[in-house]
Write a protein that holds these residues in place. Structure first.
Motif, PDB file in Angstrom:
ATOM      1  N   ASN A  26      -3.475   5.586   8.605  1.00 12.76           N
ATOM      2  CA  ASN A  26      -3.592   6.057   7.223  1.00 12.76           C
ATOM      3  C   ASN A  26      -2.435   6.981   6.895  1.00 12.76           C
ATOM      4  OD1 ASN A  26      -6.402   5.257   6.137  1.00 12.76           O
ATOM      5  ND2 ASN A  26      -6.849   6.053   8.171  1.00 12.76           N
ATOM      6  N   THR A  27      -2.092   7.047   5.622  1.00 14.62           N
ATOM      7  CA  THR A  27      -1.145   8.063   5.179  1.00 14.62           C
ATOM      8  C   THR A  27      -1.914   9.364   4.974  1.00 14.62           C
ATOM      9  OG1 THR A  27      -1.455   7.617   2.839  1.00 14.62           O
ATOM     10  CG2 THR A  27       0.288   6.360   3.974  1.00 14.62           C
ATOM     11  N   ALA A  29      -2.059  10.983   2.219  1.00 15.65           N
ATOM     12  CA  ALA A  29      -2.755  10.842   0.934  1.00 15.65           C
ATOM     13  C   ALA A  29      -4.064  10.066   1.093  1.00 15.65           C
ATOM     14  CB  ALA A  29      -1.859  10.147  -0.087  1.00 15.65           C
ATOM     15  N   GLU A  30      -4.045   9.006   1.899  1.00 16.57           N
ATOM     16  CA  GLU A  30      -5.269   8.229   2.127  1.00 16.57           C
ATOM     17  C   GLU A  30      -6.321   9.060   2.845  1.00 16.57           C
ATOM     18  OE1 GLU A  30      -3.301   3.762   2.425  1.00 16.57           O
ATOM     19  OE2 GLU A  30      -3.366   5.027   4.224  1.00 16.57           O
ATOM     20  N   GLN A  57       4.467  15.235   4.328  1.00 17.58           N
ATOM     21  CA  GLN A  57       4.329  14.781   2.944  1.00 17.58           C
ATOM     22  C   GLN A  57       3.165  13.788   2.852  1.00 17.58           C
ATOM     23  OE1 GLN A  57       6.240  16.125   0.497  1.00 17.58           O
ATOM     24  NE2 GLN A  57       7.051  17.391   2.157  1.00 17.58           N
ATOM     25  N   ASN A  58       2.725  13.524   1.627  1.00 17.12           N
ATOM     26  CA  ASN A  58       1.587  12.637   1.404  1.00 17.12           C
ATOM     27  C   ASN A  58       1.828  11.205   1.873  1.00 17.12           C
ATOM     28  OD1 ASN A  58      -0.356  14.387   0.382  1.00 17.12           O
ATOM     29  ND2 ASN A  58       0.446  14.237  -1.689  1.00 17.12           N
ATOM     30  N   ASP A  59       3.081  10.775   1.969  1.00 22.80           N
ATOM     31  CA  ASP A  59       3.353   9.392   2.356  1.00 22.80           C
ATOM     32  C   ASP A  59       3.565   9.212   3.864  1.00 22.80           C
ATOM     33  OD1 ASP A  59       5.775  10.699   2.467  1.00 22.80           O
ATOM     34  OD2 ASP A  59       6.897   9.134   1.436  1.00 22.80           O
ATOM     35  N   GLU A  60       3.437  10.304   4.633  1.00 24.68           N
ATOM     36  CA  GLU A  60       3.625  10.194   6.085  1.00 24.68           C
ATOM     37  C   GLU A  60       2.432   9.505   6.728  1.00 24.68           C
ATOM     38  OE1 GLU A  60       5.425  13.113   8.581  1.00 24.68           O
ATOM     39  OE2 GLU A  60       6.137  14.214   6.816  1.00 24.68           O
ATOM     40  N   MET A  61       2.731   8.651   7.714  1.00 22.47           N
ATOM     41  CA  MET A  61       1.715   7.888   8.420  1.00 22.47           C
ATOM     42  C   MET A  61       1.160   8.705   9.583  1.00 22.47           C
ATOM     43  SD  MET A  61       0.256   4.925   8.137  1.00 22.47           S
ATOM     44  CE  MET A  61       1.405   4.003   7.146  1.00 22.47           C
TER      45      MET A  61
END
Length: 77
Positions: A26-27, A29-30, A57-61
């Motif tokens: 998940n990222t 954000a997810e 950041q919110n887009d990091e996995m």
């Protein structure tokens, strides 16, 4: 599995300092969205996130075994 740490009012909302969940793949954000639904967390859009003690950041996995910390903004006077 991943350890998720909560600080300040987030810890109060969850009722404990940390939880173990499967967040790998998940990222950020997810994960924030999932935790908001489960624990009814307030204002996750302004919360800072750290993965393994590095700001993220919110887009990091998120990877297997990562520790994720959610840190709300603080103010002082």
């Amino acid at each position: 599995m991943n350890k998720v740490l909560f600080f300040a009012h987030l810890r109060d909302a969850v009722g404990k300092e940390s939880v173990m969940i499967d967040a790998a793949g998940n990222t950020v954000a997810e994960l924030k969205a999932k935790l908001t639904k489960v624990y009814k967390l307030p204002k996750m859009d302004v919360v800072m996130t750290a993965i393994n003690e590095e700001f993220a950041q919110n887009d990091e996995m998120i990877q297997e075994g990562d520790t994720i910390a959610f840190i709300p903004p603080v103010s002082g006077g």
